[in-house]
Design a protein around this motif. Structure first.
Motif, mmCIF file in Angstrom:
data_model
loop_
_atom_site.group_PDB
_atom_site.id
_atom_site.type_symbol
_atom_site.label_atom_id
_atom_site.label_comp_id
_atom_site.label_asym_id
_atom_site.label_seq_id
_atom_site.Cartn_x
_atom_site.Cartn_y
_atom_site.Cartn_z
ATOM 1 N N PHE A 191 0.762 -1.182 0.003
ATOM 2 C CA PHE A 191 -0.072 0.178 0.045
ATOM 3 C C PHE A 191 0.961 1.167 -0.055
ATOM 4 C CE2 PHE A 191 -2.740 -3.331 1.421
ATOM 5 C CZ PHE A 191 -3.982 -2.926 0.741
ATOM 6 N N ALA A 192 2.187 0.835 0.341
ATOM 7 C CA ALA A 192 2.961 2.465 0.416
ATOM 8 C C ALA A 192 3.174 2.887 -0.949
ATOM 9 C CB ALA A 192 4.306 2.077 1.003
ATOM 10 N N GLY A 193 2.626 4.243 -1.156
ATOM 11 C CA GLY A 193 2.927 5.124 -2.483
ATOM 12 C C GLY A 193 1.659 4.466 -3.432
ATOM 13 N N LEU A 194 0.950 3.746 -2.840
ATOM 14 C CA LEU A 194 -0.459 3.288 -3.899
ATOM 15 C C LEU A 194 -1.212 4.395 -4.143
ATOM 16 C CD1 LEU A 194 -1.337 0.651 -5.201
ATOM 17 C CD2 LEU A 194 -2.840 0.378 -3.544
ATOM 18 N N ARG A 195 -1.723 4.786 -5.160
ATOM 19 C CA ARG A 195 -2.816 6.027 -5.193
ATOM 20 C C ARG A 195 -3.855 5.387 -5.928
ATOM 21 N NH1 ARG A 195 1.190 8.257 -9.838
ATOM 22 N NH2 ARG A 195 1.111 6.266 -10.336
ATOM 23 N N VAL A 196 -4.860 5.976 -4.866
ATOM 24 C CA VAL A 196 -6.146 5.261 -5.028
ATOM 25 C C VAL A 196 -7.173 6.489 -5.573
ATOM 26 C CG1 VAL A 196 -8.334 4.043 -4.091
ATOM 27 C CG2 VAL A 196 -5.790 3.340 -3.489
ATOM 28 N N LEU A 197 -8.034 6.375 -6.252
ATOM 29 C CA LEU A 197 -8.976 7.525 -6.807
ATOM 30 C C LEU A 197 -10.120 7.023 -6.593
ATOM 31 C CD1 LEU A 197 -9.411 10.461 -7.948
ATOM 32 C CD2 LEU A 197 -9.408 9.250 -10.430
ATOM 33 N N LEU B 162 -3.653 1.818 5.897
ATOM 34 C CA LEU B 162 -2.508 0.803 5.372
ATOM 35 C C LEU B 162 -1.533 1.523 4.602
ATOM 36 C CD1 LEU B 162 -4.978 -1.907 4.321
ATOM 37 C CD2 LEU B 162 -3.201 -2.173 6.112
ATOM 38 N N GLY B 163 -1.653 2.937 4.450
ATOM 39 C CA GLY B 163 -0.438 3.669 3.751
ATOM 40 C C GLY B 163 -0.530 4.308 2.580
ATOM 41 N N ALA B 164 -1.729 3.899 2.081
ATOM 42 C CA ALA B 164 -2.046 4.425 0.351
ATOM 43 C C ALA B 164 -2.351 5.885 0.527
ATOM 44 C CB ALA B 164 -2.999 3.580 -0.344
ATOM 45 N N THR B 165 -2.123 6.569 -0.742
ATOM 46 C CA THR B 165 -2.571 7.824 -0.805
ATOM 47 C C THR B 165 -4.069 8.102 -1.570
ATOM 48 O OG1 THR B 165 -0.489 8.621 -1.086
ATOM 49 C CG2 THR B 165 -2.137 10.121 -1.962
ATOM 50 N N VAL B 166 -4.988 8.798 -0.988
ATOM 51 C CA VAL B 166 -6.507 8.785 -1.599
ATOM 52 C C VAL B 166 -6.887 9.910 -2.225
ATOM 53 C CG1 VAL B 166 -8.768 7.981 -1.082
ATOM 54 C CG2 VAL B 166 -6.869 6.645 0.138
ATOM 55 N N SER B 167 -7.367 9.811 -3.508
ATOM 56 C CA SER B 167 -7.848 11.235 -3.839
ATOM 57 C C SER B 167 -9.394 10.843 -4.255
ATOM 58 C CB SER B 167 -7.254 11.703 -5.180
ATOM 59 O OG SER B 167 -6.033 11.581 -4.966
ATOM 60 N N LEU B 168 -10.211 12.001 -3.879
ATOM 61 C CA LEU B 168 -11.646 11.883 -4.164
ATOM 62 C C LEU B 168 -11.964 12.748 -5.424
ATOM 63 C CD1 LEU B 168 -13.161 12.476 -0.732
ATOM 64 C CD2 LEU B 168 -12.411 10.144 -1.830
#
Ligand code: CP
Length: 326
Positions: A170-176, A197-203
């Motif tokens: 999850f580190a550095g994973l980019r979830v939109l 868990l360490g991901a980056t999330v955008s909405l």
């Protein structure tokens, strides 16, 4: 913050620390093997009684929770709300007190009111309460099964097992996440899981479909959905919730699709590695094109399938305290 779900209620995913999240995902991975057996049953909850109380509609969550409880050998009491005394006006408190009097160990509950699961946990402090979705607030097991699905897919691509990677993937994973964020309890739980868990999330959503106070969420809000798509490793599409009056928040469904729908044309511009998710049920042709939902990039069916081992893990940890043979 809880460092383990063992013996605890699951009301709000934001209460689980990273190690508690990983404990659930790793436990679920063990239950995947049980679900592949010819006899898909273990005695971990033998003699325990789980009440399944769905005051709001559900297909996936109710069926997978009841399947999970039965595969753990629990007895399941399933309240048919539409033909119960709830329809005569019996209060939530009296309904829960009645069910508790029958002798139960756990309640799995979905309710249209935000905070209903927290309230029930106060009514029955000796019974474990699992929130299966409360109003706009939380859908913790959806967040867990979405994180589990993502970790499994990413681990498979590396030829590994998810449980050997902890939260590393999850580190550095980019979830939109795109769609009706305002009315979505899934959005809230997914953000808790992914960020935890360490991901980056955008909405991404039309302004009217963003929740009040979103600036306090640990996410970025993107202005241009099309531009943000190219940067996403994962796209989580959310349903337009007609039952919560979403129609009043967009000029028309076709305009929503034009600005924020995951259409085939948009997906054609993505990397083939991009993972597409949707918690279901889907409005095909509105927030997601049917061909996208059924494409190789989509893991929507895996999300549904993973509901069983993840909910087995939640019941095992919460109700049995992670103890007991299986
Ligand atoms: N994703 C989800 O909660 O689906 P159901 O409403 O069918 O349970």
């Amino acid at each position: 913050m809880m460092d383990s779900l063992r013996g605890q209620n699951l009301l709000d995913l934001g209460e689980l620390s990273r190690s508690a999240l990983i404990e659930v995902l790793d436990t679920a991975e063990s239950f995947v093997e049980v679900n592949r057996r010819v006899v898909k049953k273990v005695p971990a909850l033998k003699g325990r009684v789980v009440a399944s109380l769905f005051f709001e509609e559900s297909t996936r969550t109710r069926l997978s929770f009841e399947t999970a409880a039965k595969r753990l050998s629990a007895d399941v009491l399933s309240l048919a709300v539409a033909s119960s005394s709830v329809k005569k006006g019996e209060s939530l408190k009296d309904t829960i007190a009645t069910i508790e009097a029958l002798g139960i160990d756990a309640v799995v509950m979905r309710h249209r009111s935000s905070g209903a699961a927290v309230q029930v946990a106060r009514f029955v402090p000796h019974v474990r309460v699992i929130n299966a979705g409360d109003g706009l607030h939380q859908h913790p097991t959806q967040g867990l099964l979405d994180a589990f699905t993502l970790r499994s897919v990413l681990a498979e691509r590396r030829g590994e097992r998810g449980r050997d990677t902890g939260a590393e993937l999850f580190a550095g994973l980019r979830v939109l996440i795109v769609g009706d964020i305002r009315h979505s309890r899934v959005a809230r739980s997914d953000v808790d899981a992914y960020v935890g868990l360490g991901a980056t999330v955008s909405l991404a959503a039309p302004g009217t479909l963003l929740p009040e106070g979103v600036e306090e969420w640990p996410v970025d809000v993107v202005d241009d959905f099309d531009e943000s798509l190219a940067r996403a490793d994962v796209i989580g599409v959310l349903r337009l919730q007609h039952e919560r009056g979403t129609g009043a928040f967009v000029p028309s469904l076709s305009e929503f699709t034009a600005t924020h729908g995951l259409t085939a044309a948009r997906v054609a511009r993505l990397s083939p590695e991009t993972i597409i998710m949707h918690p279901g049920p889907m409005n095909r042709g509105v927030e997601i094109d049917a061909s996208v939902a059924d494409s190789p990039a989509s893991v929507i069916t895996r999300q549904v399938a993973n509901g069983v081992p993840v909910r087995m893990a939640v019941l095992y940890l919460s109700v049995a305290g992670g103890e007991g043979a299986w």
